[in-house]
Design a protein around this motif. Sequence first.
Motif, mmCIF file in Angstrom:
data_model
loop_
_atom_site.group_PDB
_atom_site.id
_atom_site.type_symbol
_atom_site.label_atom_id
_atom_site.label_comp_id
_atom_site.label_asym_id
_atom_site.label_seq_id
_atom_site.Cartn_x
_atom_site.Cartn_y
_atom_site.Cartn_z
ATOM 1 N N LEU A 81 0.836 -1.203 0.000
ATOM 2 C CA LEU A 81 0.000 0.000 0.000
ATOM 3 C C LEU A 81 0.872 1.255 0.000
ATOM 4 N N ALA A 82 1.895 1.270 0.830
ATOM 5 C CA ALA A 82 2.794 2.424 0.880
ATOM 6 C C ALA A 82 3.469 2.657 -0.470
ATOM 7 N N GLU A 83 3.916 1.570 -1.112
ATOM 8 C CA GLU A 83 4.604 1.710 -2.395
ATOM 9 C C GLU A 83 3.639 2.096 -3.516
ATOM 10 N N ARG A 84 2.398 1.614 -3.458
ATOM 11 C CA ARG A 84 1.404 2.011 -4.465
ATOM 12 C C ARG A 84 1.117 3.507 -4.373
ATOM 13 N N LEU A 85 1.070 4.023 -3.157
ATOM 14 C CA LEU A 85 0.869 5.466 -2.974
ATOM 15 C C LEU A 85 2.100 6.246 -3.435
ATOM 16 N N ARG A 86 3.278 5.755 -3.059
ATOM 17 C CA ARG A 86 4.503 6.453 -3.461
ATOM 18 C C ARG A 86 4.629 6.492 -4.981
ATOM 19 N N ALA A 87 4.331 5.353 -5.617
ATOM 20 C CA ALA A 87 4.395 5.287 -7.069
ATOM 21 C C ALA A 87 3.386 6.238 -7.705
ATOM 22 N N GLY A 88 2.189 6.301 -7.128
ATOM 23 C CA GLY A 88 1.188 7.215 -7.653
ATOM 24 C C GLY A 88 1.648 8.656 -7.598
ATOM 25 N N ALA B 127 4.667 9.661 -7.640
ATOM 26 C CA ALA B 127 5.837 9.833 -8.502
ATOM 27 C C ALA B 127 5.508 9.686 -9.981
ATOM 28 N N GLY B 128 4.244 9.388 -10.301
ATOM 29 C CA GLY B 128 3.862 9.230 -11.699
ATOM 30 C C GLY B 128 4.242 7.890 -12.299
ATOM 31 N N ILE B 129 4.459 6.888 -11.448
ATOM 32 C CA ILE B 129 4.814 5.542 -11.911
ATOM 33 C C ILE B 129 3.541 4.704 -11.941
ATOM 34 N N PRO B 130 3.148 4.171 -13.080
ATOM 35 C CA PRO B 130 1.841 3.511 -13.176
ATOM 36 C C PRO B 130 1.748 2.159 -12.481
ATOM 37 N N ALA B 131 2.872 1.429 -12.386
ATOM 38 C CA ALA B 131 2.839 0.096 -11.795
ATOM 39 C C ALA B 131 4.254 -0.354 -11.442
ATOM 40 N N PHE B 132 4.341 -1.418 -10.657
ATOM 41 C CA PHE B 132 5.640 -1.972 -10.267
ATOM 42 C C PHE B 132 5.444 -3.446 -9.924
ATOM 43 N N TYR B 133 6.542 -4.162 -9.750
ATOM 44 C CA TYR B 133 6.493 -5.576 -9.391
ATOM 45 C C TYR B 133 6.983 -5.770 -7.958
ATOM 46 N N THR B 134 6.297 -6.681 -7.251
ATOM 47 C CA THR B 134 6.695 -7.009 -5.885
ATOM 48 C C THR B 134 6.489 -8.498 -5.644
ATOM 49 N N ALA B 135 7.303 -9.068 -4.768
ATOM 50 C CA ALA B 135 7.142 -10.480 -4.414
ATOM 51 C C ALA B 135 6.086 -10.672 -3.332
ATOM 52 N N THR B 136 5.701 -9.608 -2.668
ATOM 53 C CA THR B 136 4.720 -9.719 -1.588
ATOM 54 C C THR B 136 3.362 -10.155 -2.138
ATOM 55 N N GLY B 137 2.831 -11.223 -1.583
ATOM 56 C CA GLY B 137 1.520 -11.706 -1.994
ATOM 57 C C GLY B 137 1.540 -12.817 -3.015
ATOM 58 N N ARG C 282 12.926 -15.460 -9.413
ATOM 59 C CA ARG C 282 11.887 -15.281 -8.401
ATOM 60 C C ARG C 282 10.638 -14.686 -9.036
ATOM 61 N N THR C 283 9.467 -15.157 -8.591
ATOM 62 C CA THR C 283 8.203 -14.695 -9.145
ATOM 63 C C THR C 283 7.735 -13.416 -8.444
ATOM 64 N N TYR C 284 7.261 -12.492 -9.250
ATOM 65 C CA TYR C 284 6.737 -11.219 -8.739
ATOM 66 C C TYR C 284 5.357 -10.973 -9.350
ATOM 67 N N ILE C 285 4.541 -10.202 -8.644
ATOM 68 C CA ILE C 285 3.243 -9.795 -9.184
ATOM 69 C C ILE C 285 3.259 -8.289 -9.444
ATOM 70 N N MET C 286 2.470 -7.883 -10.433
ATOM 71 C CA MET C 286 2.398 -6.465 -10.757
ATOM 72 C C MET C 286 1.310 -5.794 -9.924
ATOM 73 N N GLU C 287 1.665 -4.705 -9.301
ATOM 74 C CA GLU C 287 0.716 -3.892 -8.538
ATOM 75 C C GLU C 287 0.606 -2.518 -9.183
ATOM 76 N N LYS C 288 -0.618 -2.026 -9.324
ATOM 77 C CA LYS C 288 -0.832 -0.712 -9.914
ATOM 78 C C LYS C 288 -0.712 0.379 -8.849
ATOM 79 N N SER C 289 -0.231 1.516 -9.260
ATOM 80 C CA SER C 289 -0.109 2.648 -8.330
ATOM 81 C C SER C 289 -1.494 3.176 -7.963
ATOM 82 N N ILE C 290 -1.538 3.999 -6.927
ATOM 83 C CA ILE C 290 -2.794 4.585 -6.453
ATOM 84 C C ILE C 290 -2.709 6.105 -6.507
ATOM 85 N N THR C 291 -3.706 6.699 -7.116
ATOM 86 C CA THR C 291 -3.942 8.139 -6.992
ATOM 87 C C THR C 291 -5.420 8.307 -6.655
#
Length: 230
Positions: free
Chosen positions: A103-110, A112-122, A139-148
Amino acid sequence: MNKVTPTIDSMIEQIHDGASLIVGGFGLCGIPEKLILGLRESGVRDLTVISNNCGVDDWGLGLLLENKQITKMVASYVGENKRFEQQFLSGELEVELVPQGTLAERLRAGGAGIPAFYTATGVGTPIAEGKEERVFNGRTYIMEKSITADYALVKAWAADPIGNLVYRKTARNFNPLAAAAGRKTFAEVESLVHTGALDPDQIHTPSVFVQSIFVGAGYEKRIERRTVAR
């Protein structure tokens, strides 16, 4: 450049039915309590709220739940609110649970204008359902979309008239992330200092992210859960 408003009314009247809000704070620490009270009084409804949690039954975002003003909640922790549980189980409240770091990274990305990122969490859990997966370095990662969101509501310790904000200690928590990710950011502050009084190296949220400031008074400093020794 003066962004100070004498009352919160000019902020609240901009928030319409169906709006999305990012709300700073962690538990009851650093929440924009005056703005939340203003929202309750306004009666605005069908809100989507993104916040670490949803307060407690009688304070913070729990007041908006009590008034049934929230339709969807995006949060990482919901364990202190019985009304939240009741509304979720009855189908009145849509809930999206997000791991706290994600959640913190989705907000930070939002912000910063970054639409999405990959994380191993979840990975390998219900959190990953329906999300794109990729493998990096084995290692497998899932894509999470940023939040605005349409609006961000934050609470700061000090501000200057042009909108630079400083948070105090743990009340900093999600507030800087929220402030950057709102299309319009409204801040309530405990003290106002003259322009130039804040050390530029100590400013947590630059004025470019803030549209309006309200100076509050009489903050209660509530404790979410008391632990006492016998």
